[in-house]
Design a protein around this motif. Structure first.
Motif, PDB file in Angstrom:
ATOM      1  N   UNK A  85      14.792  25.599  11.451  1.00 11.82           N
ATOM      2  CA  UNK A  85      14.427  24.201  11.689  1.00 11.82           C
ATOM      3  C   UNK A  85      12.939  24.000  11.894  1.00 11.82           C
ATOM      4  N   UNK A  86      12.161  25.075  11.794  1.00 14.31           N
ATOM      5  CA  UNK A  86      10.693  24.951  11.891  1.00 14.31           C
ATOM      6  C   UNK A  86      10.215  24.560  10.495  1.00 14.31           C
ATOM      7  N   UNK A  87      10.184  23.256  10.248  1.00  7.10           N
ATOM      8  CA  UNK A  87       9.941  22.769   8.887  1.00  7.10           C
ATOM      9  C   UNK A  87       8.512  22.285   8.673  1.00  7.10           C
ATOM     10  N   UNK A  88       7.766  22.123   9.757  1.00 10.61           N
ATOM     11  CA  UNK A  88       6.396  21.622   9.628  1.00 10.61           C
ATOM     12  C   UNK A  88       5.441  22.812   9.590  1.00 10.61           C
ATOM     13  N   UNK A  89       4.491  22.721   8.659  1.00  9.93           N
ATOM     14  CA  UNK A  89       3.618  23.854   8.345  1.00  9.93           C
ATOM     15  C   UNK A  89       2.171  23.418   8.482  1.00  9.93           C
ATOM     16  N   UNK A  90       1.398  24.181   9.245  1.00 12.06           N
ATOM     17  CA  UNK A  90       0.007  23.798   9.507  1.00 12.06           C
ATOM     18  C   UNK A  90      -0.960  24.711   8.763  1.00 12.06           C
ATOM     19  N   UNK A  91      -1.792  24.086   7.948  1.00  6.12           N
ATOM     20  CA  UNK A  91      -2.831  24.794   7.207  1.00  6.12           C
ATOM     21  C   UNK A  91      -4.186  24.140   7.463  1.00  6.12           C
ATOM     22  N   UNK A  92      -5.240  24.748   6.918  1.00  7.04           N
ATOM     23  CA  UNK A  92      -6.552  24.100   6.803  1.00  7.04           C
ATOM     24  C   UNK A  92      -7.212  24.698   5.575  1.00  7.04           C
ATOM     25  N   UNK A  93      -8.093  23.926   4.971  1.00 11.81           N
ATOM     26  CA  UNK A  93      -8.782  24.426   3.772  1.00 11.81           C
ATOM     27  C   UNK A  93      -9.453  25.776   4.020  1.00 11.81           C
ATOM     28  N   UNK A  94     -10.041  25.933   5.230  1.00 12.01           N
ATOM     29  CA  UNK A  94     -10.861  27.126   5.512  1.00 12.01           C
ATOM     30  C   UNK A  94     -10.064  28.352   5.944  1.00 12.01           C
ATOM     31  N   UNK A  99      20.149  28.482  17.827  1.00 13.43           N
ATOM     32  CA  UNK A  99      19.561  27.187  18.195  1.00 13.43           C
ATOM     33  C   UNK A  99      18.634  26.696  17.079  1.00 13.43           C
ATOM     34  N   UNK A 100      18.733  25.419  16.768  1.00 10.77           N
ATOM     35  CA  UNK A 100      17.830  24.846  15.779  1.00 10.77           C
ATOM     36  C   UNK A 100      16.810  23.952  16.482  1.00 10.77           C
ATOM     37  N   UNK A 101      15.752  23.726  15.811  1.00  8.89           N
ATOM     38  CA  UNK A 101      14.639  22.986  16.425  1.00  8.89           C
ATOM     39  C   UNK A 101      14.889  21.484  16.325  1.00  8.89           C
ATOM     40  N   UNK A 102      14.583  20.773  17.411  1.00  8.11           N
ATOM     41  CA  UNK A 102      14.727  19.311  17.365  1.00  8.11           C
ATOM     42  C   UNK A 102      13.561  18.712  16.575  1.00  8.11           C
ATOM     43  N   UNK A 103      13.619  17.422  16.338  1.00  8.94           N
ATOM     44  CA  UNK A 103      12.590  16.756  15.538  1.00  8.94           C
ATOM     45  C   UNK A 103      12.030  15.566  16.312  1.00  8.94           C
ATOM     46  N   UNK A 104      10.777  15.266  16.080  1.00 10.93           N
ATOM     47  CA  UNK A 104      10.113  14.186  16.810  1.00 10.93           C
ATOM     48  C   UNK A 104       9.228  13.376  15.867  1.00 10.93           C
ATOM     49  N   UNK A 105       9.276  12.041  15.955  1.00 10.16           N
ATOM     50  CA  UNK A 105       8.275  11.258  15.218  1.00 10.16           C
ATOM     51  C   UNK A 105       6.913  11.399  15.897  1.00 10.16           C
ATOM     52  N   UNK A 106       5.878  11.680  15.106  1.00  8.24           N
ATOM     53  CA  UNK A 106       4.534  11.791  15.696  1.00  8.24           C
ATOM     54  C   UNK A 106       4.040  10.429  16.166  1.00  8.24           C
ATOM     55  N   UNK A 107       4.513   9.415  15.475  1.00  5.99           N
ATOM     56  CA  UNK A 107       4.096   8.036  15.755  1.00  5.99           C
ATOM     57  C   UNK A 107       5.278   7.160  15.367  1.00  5.99           C
ATOM     58  N   UNK A 108       5.423   5.976  15.965  1.00  2.00           N
ATOM     59  CA  UNK A 108       6.563   5.115  15.585  1.00  2.00           C
ATOM     60  C   UNK A 108       6.642   4.866  14.076  1.00  2.00           C
ATOM     61  N   UNK A 109       5.500   4.900  13.377  1.00  2.27           N
ATOM     62  CA  UNK A 109       5.518   4.699  11.914  1.00  2.27           C
ATOM     63  C   UNK A 109       5.613   6.024  11.147  1.00  2.27           C
ATOM     64  N   UNK A 110       5.898   7.124  11.828  1.00  2.00           N
ATOM     65  CA  UNK A 110       6.070   8.423  11.184  1.00  2.00           C
ATOM     66  C   UNK A 110       4.803   9.224  11.173  1.00  2.00           C
ATOM     67  N   UNK A 111       4.831  10.429  10.692  1.00  2.00           N
ATOM     68  CA  UNK A 111       5.958  11.174  10.127  1.00  2.00           C
ATOM     69  C   UNK A 111       6.796  11.831  11.230  1.00  2.00           C
ATOM     70  N   UNK A 112       7.986  12.326  10.852  1.00  2.00           N
ATOM     71  CA  UNK A 112       8.817  13.077  11.789  1.00  2.00           C
ATOM     72  C   UNK A 112       8.647  14.569  11.502  1.00  2.00           C
ATOM     73  N   UNK A 113       8.289  15.311  12.553  1.00  2.00           N
ATOM     74  CA  UNK A 113       7.990  16.748  12.418  1.00  2.00           C
ATOM     75  C   UNK A 113       8.956  17.568  13.265  1.00  2.00           C
TER      76      UNK A 113
END
Ligand code: NAP
Length: 305
Positions: A46-55, A1-15
């Motif tokens: 399909x997990x293409x979005x990556x979450x980081x933070x400076x700290x 199974x691959x991961x579906x994608x969703x726009x965060x907002x109508x103007x993007x981005x798609x994650x």
């Protein structure tokens, strides 16, 4: 199974519907090539979005990630990178105490340091990590506009903001804040009824959901034994396939989070392949309204009024 994608907002981005959280990267103790393999593994799912933070990792996670990415820079085109700023930790000697800094100079310097460490020329999304009692909405807006005009960030958003704080910052910006990254789980249901997720629905933005498994407390804390029992029962009812070495109750939790009408995108906090695969498979679980409320009740310990 691959991961579906969703726009965060109508103007993007798609994650990707599920996002890889890299807060705990330094705990995983991976060599750059082992980390590159892990990145390829979740990108292929399909997990293409990556979450980081400076700290993250005492300011070390972005650097470690960037070192792995430099082994195969072509992977950058297959991923969306999120980072955050606004917290200042004593892990940097110039910070005498942990505090918040949402001043324009700090935001810009932090974003530029993230780009340099990650080895990329832009962030797909930059978030203000936490609301700051000294935050000046005009200054944050000025920093976001400057970074966007320079092409250093594609989109801007916030994390852990109340609906009022979100509204204030949005009122100063000529473009939409595209998400509010929030703690959302059966263990912390506050945003489901305090107006925060309602605002996301109203504005048609999708929240990102952190610590869906309570940072691991779901599996250990004695007070969550009734919740674990209920999740186990529901797992049987919905017929989640047994996968070796996987605690499938976590799949039911991801399904519970994704069923919220604001459509949160859960962050995966584990670097273990089988747990990433389990999170991905949770997309196919459909809970009934009554099952959703049974989980709510088992976690809170009381019924709806
Ligand atoms: P989480 O999924 O709630 O917790 C992950 C922890 O749970 C890991 O220590 C993991 O251990 C453990 N775990 C997972 N499955 C397990 C199982 N079946 N049995 C026992 N333990 C299990 O997520 P999180 O790491 O707290 O947060 C996810 C991401 O959200 C972070 O990486 C970060 O990107 C983001 N975040 C954002 C904020 C914010 O303020 N915006 C705050 C916190 C986190 P293993 O490592 O052994 O699998």
């Amino acid at each position: 199974m691959s991961v579906s994608r969703l726009p965060l907002h109508p103007e993007g981005p798609t994650f990707s519907r599920l996002i890889m959280g890299y807060w705990r990267l330094m705990e995983w103790q991976l060599s750059p090539s082992a980390l590159l393999d892990l990145m390829k593994y979740h990108l292929d799912l399909g997990v293409t979005t990556i979450d980081h933070a400076d700290i993250y990792g005492g300011y070390q996670c972005e650097q470690a990630f960037g070192e792995a990415l430099r082994l195969d820079p072509s992977l950058r085109n297959r991923m969306e990178i999120v980072s955050k700023c606004g917290i200042a930790l004593t892990a940097k000697p110039e910070h005498a105490l942990n505090h918040y800094n949402t001043g324009k100079a700090h935001i810009i310097a932090s974003a530029e340091a993230s780009l340099q460490k990650l080895g990329t020329d832009h962030l797909d999304l930059l978030l203000i990590h936490r609301p700051d009692p000294l935050m000046d909405a005009d200054e944050i807006a000025d920093a976001f506009i400057t970074l966007k005009q320079a092409g250093k960030i594609k989109h801007a958003g916030v994390s852990n903001f109340t609906a009022r704080q979100f509204e204030l910052l949005q009122s100063r910006l000529p473009f939409p804040l595209v998400t509010n990254q929030l703690e959302i789980s059966p263990l912390n249901q506050s945003t489901t009824l305090d107006g925060t997720l309602d605002q996301c629905q109203q504005l048609r933005i999708k929240p990102m959901a952190w610590s869906c498994l309570g940072g691991g407390r779901l599996f250990q804390a004695p007070e969550y034994a009734p919740l674990r029992a209920e999740l186990e029962q529901i797992r049987h009812e919905v017929g989640v396939e047994q996968i070796e070495q996987i605690e499938q109750i976590e799949q039911v939790v991801y399904a519970w989070v994704m069923m919220l009408p604001s459509q949160p995108l859960p962050l995966i906090g584990s670097g273990k392949r089988e747990r990433i695969a389990a999170a991905v498979a949770s997309q196919s679980i459909v809970l009934s309204r009554q099952q959703w409320f049974r989980i709510r009740k088992a976690a809170l310990g009381y019924d709806v009024p």
